[in-house]
Design an enzyme around this catalytic site. Structure first.
Site, mmCIF file in Angstrom:
data_model
loop_
_atom_site.group_PDB
_atom_site.id
_atom_site.type_symbol
_atom_site.label_atom_id
_atom_site.label_comp_id
_atom_site.label_asym_id
_atom_site.label_seq_id
_atom_site.Cartn_x
_atom_site.Cartn_y
_atom_site.Cartn_z
ATOM 1 N N CYS A 248 0.807 -1.221 0.000
ATOM 2 C CA CYS A 248 0.000 0.000 0.000
ATOM 3 C C CYS A 248 0.842 1.273 0.000
ATOM 4 O O CYS A 248 0.390 2.308 -0.501
ATOM 5 C CB CYS A 248 -1.012 -0.017 1.135
ATOM 6 S SG CYS A 248 -0.324 0.241 2.774
ATOM 7 N N ASP A 249 2.055 1.243 0.521
ATOM 8 C CA ASP A 249 2.909 2.436 0.484
ATOM 9 C C ASP A 249 3.068 2.954 -0.945
ATOM 10 O O ASP A 249 3.188 4.161 -1.184
ATOM 11 C CB ASP A 249 4.331 2.159 0.997
ATOM 12 C CG ASP A 249 4.411 1.188 2.149
ATOM 13 O OD1 ASP A 249 3.491 0.370 2.306
ATOM 14 O OD2 ASP A 249 5.411 1.212 2.876
ATOM 15 N N ALA A 250 3.076 2.003 -1.878
ATOM 16 C CA ALA A 250 3.291 2.363 -3.286
ATOM 17 C C ALA A 250 2.261 3.378 -3.774
ATOM 18 O O ALA A 250 2.537 4.163 -4.681
ATOM 19 C CB ALA A 250 3.242 1.109 -4.161
ATOM 20 N N LEU A 251 1.091 3.378 -3.149
ATOM 21 C CA LEU A 251 0.029 4.285 -3.596
ATOM 22 C C LEU A 251 0.313 5.744 -3.232
ATOM 23 O O LEU A 251 -0.343 6.661 -3.719
ATOM 24 C CB LEU A 251 -1.320 3.847 -3.015
ATOM 25 C CG LEU A 251 -1.796 2.463 -3.489
ATOM 26 C CD1 LEU A 251 -3.164 2.149 -2.903
ATOM 27 C CD2 LEU A 251 -1.835 2.368 -5.004
ATOM 28 N N PHE A 252 1.293 5.939 -2.370
ATOM 29 C CA PHE A 252 1.769 7.305 -2.111
ATOM 30 C C PHE A 252 2.896 7.655 -3.075
ATOM 31 O O PHE A 252 3.030 8.798 -3.508
ATOM 32 C CB PHE A 252 2.295 7.381 -0.671
ATOM 33 C CG PHE A 252 2.831 8.735 -0.280
ATOM 34 C CD1 PHE A 252 1.996 9.719 0.222
ATOM 35 C CD2 PHE A 252 4.186 9.019 -0.394
ATOM 36 C CE1 PHE A 252 2.492 10.968 0.591
ATOM 37 C CE2 PHE A 252 4.700 10.268 -0.041
ATOM 38 C CZ PHE A 252 3.847 11.248 0.466
#
Lengths: 373, 373, 373
Positions: free
Chosen positions: A159-163
């Site tokens: 989910c970090d990738a979505l930042f």
């Protein structure tokens, strides 16, 4: 699902009735921001593994860009822009080395911003060249993240990738109006959303390894900073996309839902903790999660996406908690390190992305302070 | 011009009459190469400014690729390929940071070679993405190099650049058959040739700052390694371009002319010196210039582009000079440092690009040894 | 299905217990190969209908390319490459005349290989022009093959086509990194797979005319050479595709499934017969089916895709059967002719594609021999 949302809102309403509508002192907010920004500049992270172009610094630069804009406009102080330009020039405004990994393009967000301000092609060329390669040669791997098969990090499988990555494509679309960036953004974001978003709990798993794990209290595992990354990333996407772009609706709806859900999980001390559904097992303050969440909620209030009466008290409590974690010399503490045991976050721990989140949050608080006047 | 060429040829004929047709002992050549390669691997250059992806290492990798191919084929030793793969993987097969600077794409030459051998897209993707950006967004600056205006290095405005970048485009053209690479190569190479090549002296100026300078003896200033870069680059271009590509003719003719001219400037000690027309002012041996020139001349003989009887003695003398500069432990000395005063090249000085040139030369000497059998 | 697989595995286990892990004598293998290759070269097929550029020769050249590589490397004998080059030059490296028919592009596989080695554009230009036309002007016909409507051969509507055309597109993709070739390959291969593959029996029908036919013993009709074509084609695709290309997975999984299934249908005499499920009705040895299957199985073992202990005995028996079909003068017999009654395959019958399969198999046997050392 309805009833859950309702509970949250009721709780918030109650809270806002007790606490009188909070006010922010902009000068004071800026003074905290300056202290934190200056401490970070004076104390750079020299770790080789997380260099100038890594995701950790990408988050810092995003906070610094906001802060630079504010100080140049209000205080005629362009020193923060100069700091960003120095780093950019030294690195030829490059992005990281891995062609498809979200962490390695994150730094491009700020370089696009610099291009918008300074208009030198060299500032945007590297991130555009990288994005062109990606959209023209789509990553084809599974979303089943597996650290023993590093190619599974070629898509947004955590989910970090979505930042890190999506705002790059949103910004390039707004800049060029070339739909290839938008199509890629929408396709990939939706795929990750379908895969990592828990519709029941209305939060994102960090990655597939957590689907079946449970906390000590039996609850599902939702990581604080992880959902902070997503919320912060959504705020960036919404700021980047053209106002009349129909795709906004998906991101805006998700932003409101996730913001509402996460706001309801603030701890009484004002922080969000490493585990959102089991704060007791992770009692340490966690300022990176808190920073990104405060940033996103304040942005939502400023834009009229989130109800002011309901969310302002949450934001105020969160900001106070963030400020409490700042040392006398400006060092922001209680930042959960990379990959460390989240149970052991101490006042001594800092990280550049925590500072980035603090500055992003601070800038939105300043906007709140203005609108309250 | 005719009379100059005649002089050169006469001199060479004389030289070849004195020195009997030389022979090379392949085992001995390989033993020197192994010593030099192994010393370099054991003694990496750790200077931060010239990192893994810099042009200095690009030249080293080109020598190592040749050596790796030889040792894998003849000695079933794949350790040099493994060394190259480790460096490639560690750096995600990236190229350098500056989008247009020739030095920053040079390393891509070896990564294309690795793709040809190992067939993993990730090996060629970064250099292809970079080249795509460049050919789709042509550099438009002047060729008047000015170090106070760094954008003047965005085109091939100094002769070293002709070693660094053109073979990348030649290889990508041969790989993809996409004419955009060829057109860029031809357009830019011709522009630099028109600008930096002195038709009277048949050599390349290092850059425009030397057009009007004169050596102590009144002669024009032609840098040894600089013309070595050009010759070596031409050999790479000729190896890369398809055999029936009509553009070859320009590169082949230039190669023969430049090789003939430079061969005639070898000093009696077998070396080429920092200044080609005033060796007495720069008496130190210079093994990087010598390495690239020996490489190119030997390649030319192997391919039948240069007359064997005439050039073999030059090559033999040059190779002997190179070997004389190798320490007992395999360290190659007398390499002129980057940007240092060329008058003071000592036996103690080494540099990775010198080693690259030595290995490239050695591999061509091995081919000569075979054909002489 | 479970029980069938189990039987196969039991049989294989038994076989591998009786026959000790077989060994190959590389020199002997190469001596057979040389005899067969030389006989073929001395006895060219002069039939007008199947000229130099037809699919029959395409299969021969693929075997000859493998053999040429081996003999040049190990024996410094480039005469087989010269033979291929002569044919290529005589035909201007053209492909066949029909724009969309798989059989007419098959010869391009070897010409791409020659380009990779000799680097003359003219070698790859015709096959690339043809493939560009096909992918830019997609064939839109049905897969329902009907010989009275020849346009139904414009797609891969019969299983032999999966040997002829797909490796061309896999090779062009690896060569150019242009996704248009990959997308076409994947789209068309999947369509044919969906149409002709029988998931229950795990084999390919020759074409739709066989869906409802039954053999004398009541079994479905699966043609030996036809499934050999598919297996051999898969081995070619896997060798061509980049190692990190995600599409590999589909082809690899299919290869393992089909190889496992077909391996279990070897007859006690070591051959595969014209009908895979009714060998008694087609008792003649059939060396073209056997050749392609042995090639594919040996490739699978060499690459670690197929279990060595299980498959090596099958390969060994198959290779022995192939060699038994070779005359004293090197003529390979028992090759099922084109379109003839498959019941009557005799020792006297030979065909160039059988020789191609023999040579392809032999080269993989040589690799097995090396690894066994």
């Amino acid at each position: 699902m309805k009833s859950i949302s309702l509970c949250v809102i009721l709780w918030l309403v109650t809270a806002s009735q007790i606490v009188a509508q909070p006010k922010f002192d902009k000068a004071e907010v800026k003074s905290w921001m300056k202290r934190v920004a200056d401490w970070q500049i004076a104390n750079p992270n020299k770790e080789a593994e997380h260099d100038d172009l890594d995701w950790t610094h990408a988050a810092l630069y995003m906070g610094m860009i906001d802060w630079a804009e504010l100080t140049e406009k209000e205080d005629a102080d362009s020193s923060y822009y100069q700091w960003l330009l120095r780093i950019g020039r030294k690195n030829h405004f490059q992005v990281g080395k891995w062609m498809y990994h979200a962490d390695f393009i994150a730094v491009g967000q700020s370089f696009i911003d610099l291009y918008r301000k300074y208009g030198e092609i060299k500032m945007i060329a590297p991130v555009m060249a990288r994005a062109n390669w990606v959209v023209d040669n789509l990553p084809e791997t599974t979303l089943e993240l597996d650290y023993s098969r590093m190619e599974t990090l070629s898509r947004w499988s955590w989910c970090d990738a979505l930042f890190m990555a999506p705002p790059v494509y949103a910004k390039l679309y707004a800049q060029t109006l070339d739909k290839k960036y938008l199509n890629f953004l929408n396709r990939e974001y939706t795929a990750t959303y379908d895969y990592l978003y828990d519709k029941e709990e209305q939060m994102f798993y960090r990655d597939r390894r957590y689907f079946d794990k449970r906390e000590a209290n039996g609850k599902k595992v939702f990581w604080g900073r992880g959902n902070g990354w997503v919320l912060g990333g959504l705020a960036e996407i919404l700021q980047a996309l053209p106002g009349d772009e129909p795709s906004r609706k998906f991101y805006q709806d998700l932003f409101v839902t996730l913001a509402t859900r996460v706001a309801g999980l603030q701890s009484p001390d004002g922080y969000w903790h490493a585990s959102l559904l089991d704060p007791e097992s992770y009692p340490s303050p966690e300022t990176s999660a808190t920073g990104f969440i405060v940033y996103a909620l304040a942005y939502g209030v400023n834009e009229g996406l989130l109800d002011k009466a309901t969310f302002l008290p949450v934001v105020a409590k969160g900001w106070k908690a963030l400020v409490d974690a700042v040392d006398a010399d400006g060092k922001l503490g209680y930042v959960q390190p990379i990959g460390a045991d989240p149970r052991k976050v101490t006042r001594d721990m800092t990280e550049v992305y925590g500072v980035g989140a603090f500055l992003m949050a601070g800038c939105q608080i300043c906007r709140l302070a203005e609108s309250a006047d």
